[in-house]
Design a protein around this motif. Sequence first.
Motif, short mmCIF file in Angstrom:
data_model
loop_
_atom_site.label_atom_id
_atom_site.label_comp_id
_atom_site.label_asym_id
_atom_site.label_seq_id
_atom_site.Cartn_x
_atom_site.Cartn_y
_atom_site.Cartn_z
N ASP A 53 -2.35 6.65 3.66
CA ASP A 53 -2.40 6.08 2.30
C ASP A 53 -2.68 7.23 1.34
O ASP A 53 -3.75 7.83 1.39
CB ASP A 53 -3.51 5.03 2.25
CG ASP A 53 -3.63 4.35 0.89
OD1 ASP A 53 -3.28 4.99 -0.13
OD2 ASP A 53 -4.10 3.21 0.84
N ARG A 110 -4.33 5.50 8.07
CA ARG A 110 -4.40 4.05 8.31
C ARG A 110 -4.01 3.69 9.74
O ARG A 110 -4.44 2.69 10.27
CB ARG A 110 -3.48 3.31 7.35
CG ARG A 110 -3.91 3.35 5.91
CD ARG A 110 -5.12 2.42 5.66
NE ARG A 110 -5.50 2.43 4.26
CZ ARG A 110 -6.47 3.21 3.75
NH1 ARG A 110 -7.15 4.02 4.55
NH2 ARG A 110 -6.76 3.17 2.47
N SER A 136 0.84 -1.21 0.00
CA SER A 136 0.00 0.00 0.00
C SER A 136 0.86 1.25 0.00
O SER A 136 1.91 1.27 0.64
CB SER A 136 -0.87 0.03 1.26
OG SER A 136 -1.62 -1.13 1.33
N GLN A 160 1.17 2.32 -7.68
CA GLN A 160 1.74 1.02 -7.29
C GLN A 160 2.33 0.28 -8.48
O GLN A 160 3.34 -0.41 -8.36
CB GLN A 160 0.67 0.15 -6.61
CG GLN A 160 0.58 0.46 -5.12
CD GLN A 160 -0.65 -0.16 -4.51
OE1 GLN A 160 -1.76 0.24 -4.84
NE2 GLN A 160 -0.46 -1.12 -3.63
N GLN A 166 -2.64 7.04 -2.04
CA GLN A 166 -3.12 6.55 -3.34
C GLN A 166 -2.09 6.83 -4.45
O GLN A 166 -0.96 6.38 -4.33
CB GLN A 166 -4.48 7.16 -3.66
CG GLN A 166 -5.56 6.74 -2.66
CD GLN A 166 -6.11 5.36 -2.96
OE1 GLN A 166 -6.69 5.11 -4.00
NE2 GLN A 166 -5.92 4.44 -2.02
#
Length: 429
Positions: free
Chosen positions: A182, A158, A110, A353, A184
Amino acid sequence: SNRKTLHRKFRKLSVQERLQALFDAGYFDHETHQFWQDGGTVLQENAADRMIENVVGRFAFPQGIAVNFPLNGQIYQVPLVVEEPSVVAALSFAALLAEKNGGFKAAASSPILIGQVQLTGLDDPLAAEQKLRAAQESIARAAQQAMPNMVARGGGLRDISFHHHDGEHSGRAMLVVHLHIDTQDAMGANMVNSVCEAVAPLLETICGGEAVLKILSNLADEALARAEVTLPCSQLAAPGWSGEQVRDRIILASDLALADPYRATTHNKGIMNGVDALALATGNDWRSIEAAAHAYAARDGQYRALSHWTKTENGDLHGELTMPIKVGTVGGSLQTNPAVLANLKLLGISRAQELASLMAAVGLAQNFAALRALASNGIQQGHMTLHARSVALAANAPSEIFDEVVKQLVASGEIKIETAQQIIQQIQT
Ligand code: NDP
């Protein structure tokens, strides 16, 4: 994969022919093709003037493509922005070998970035932590309210963690609150900084301390990318060396880089040759990636290699790399530099990612190519031909005799501008 493989002769083409080949294979639309053909318009002066301060111009780097890079069953044409010869060639070579054996595999965890709020002036830091822990829900709510769009797209806070330190010179104990966020598809530096600043007054109120620093940590050790590759010995052989010998010597080189910081630094620099070149091409902050990589390499107190190479049960060579890669496909300079958008289009990547996975695989591939050369005939042989090209260029070798000048320069064993100038004169008279 529905992506077309580029012909291996790509490197023999002219710049215009390479652009045409990318267009014909469907990697460029008309607009992108035109954009690269008009190479000079890559970054407009007025855009540059808005990116940083006191702008007087733009500074160019070459961009090359490492062709047909196989990752997770897909093929990528990888844009690399770098001034060092042999990086692009090495990556294309590693891609070719890996392609015959299932390619590279990579994955990224993540995209979490940690923000730090440093609290000082606490009578009892441990009691302060207890108060903050008891108020975690309201702290989390304040953090989420500071980034509604991020929460809406599936990101956001998170975790919260607490860390204690003594102040060596201030003599003041400090409690550091980590916000694990997080982010993104954004690298997230600006976003995390904003959240830290937004939450700090609440933290002060709860524990009665003073918030000094409110900023991200570049040690993105919760955004790890991991890449691996397996190569059979039959593909490792080099002139004068069997595949088994090259494999065993690569493993020896890898062992040295695990044990010895002097070697580890150079080993990791080779990895960063690929990682940074792709980071630049995609508009990412390579200083932040560098900082994270080296801090992570020293995480157990000794600086070590980020990758290691071993022998599999059936005698193949197996390589593995794990490193923090916190990159973005939105935000930063990505929107202002049209070359960055063109490169993300070329890669077909929109998620951070996926880009992080590719970067790790590219780093491992670069590492392999360097180790293979070092484990066999040394890197100078290949390097020197490429170095000779830059030297011939610096000596203004005319294009009709350029290749001949390079050949004689390598043969002379003296890759210097003066030697190149002498060779040019000899050929021309
Ligand atoms: P930006 O400040 O440009 O912010 C990116 C924003 O894009 C997000 O906050 C989000 O805003 C929006 N966004 C749109 N779509 C998405 C999506 N799919 N995923 C995530 N966000 C999306 O960039 P960063 O915050 O990433 O900051 C990176 C820059 O910060 C780099 O240029 C770096 O050089 C610089 N920097 C680095 C530092 C360091 O490394 N120490 C320190 C300070 C700056 P919204 O949620 O509001 O829509």
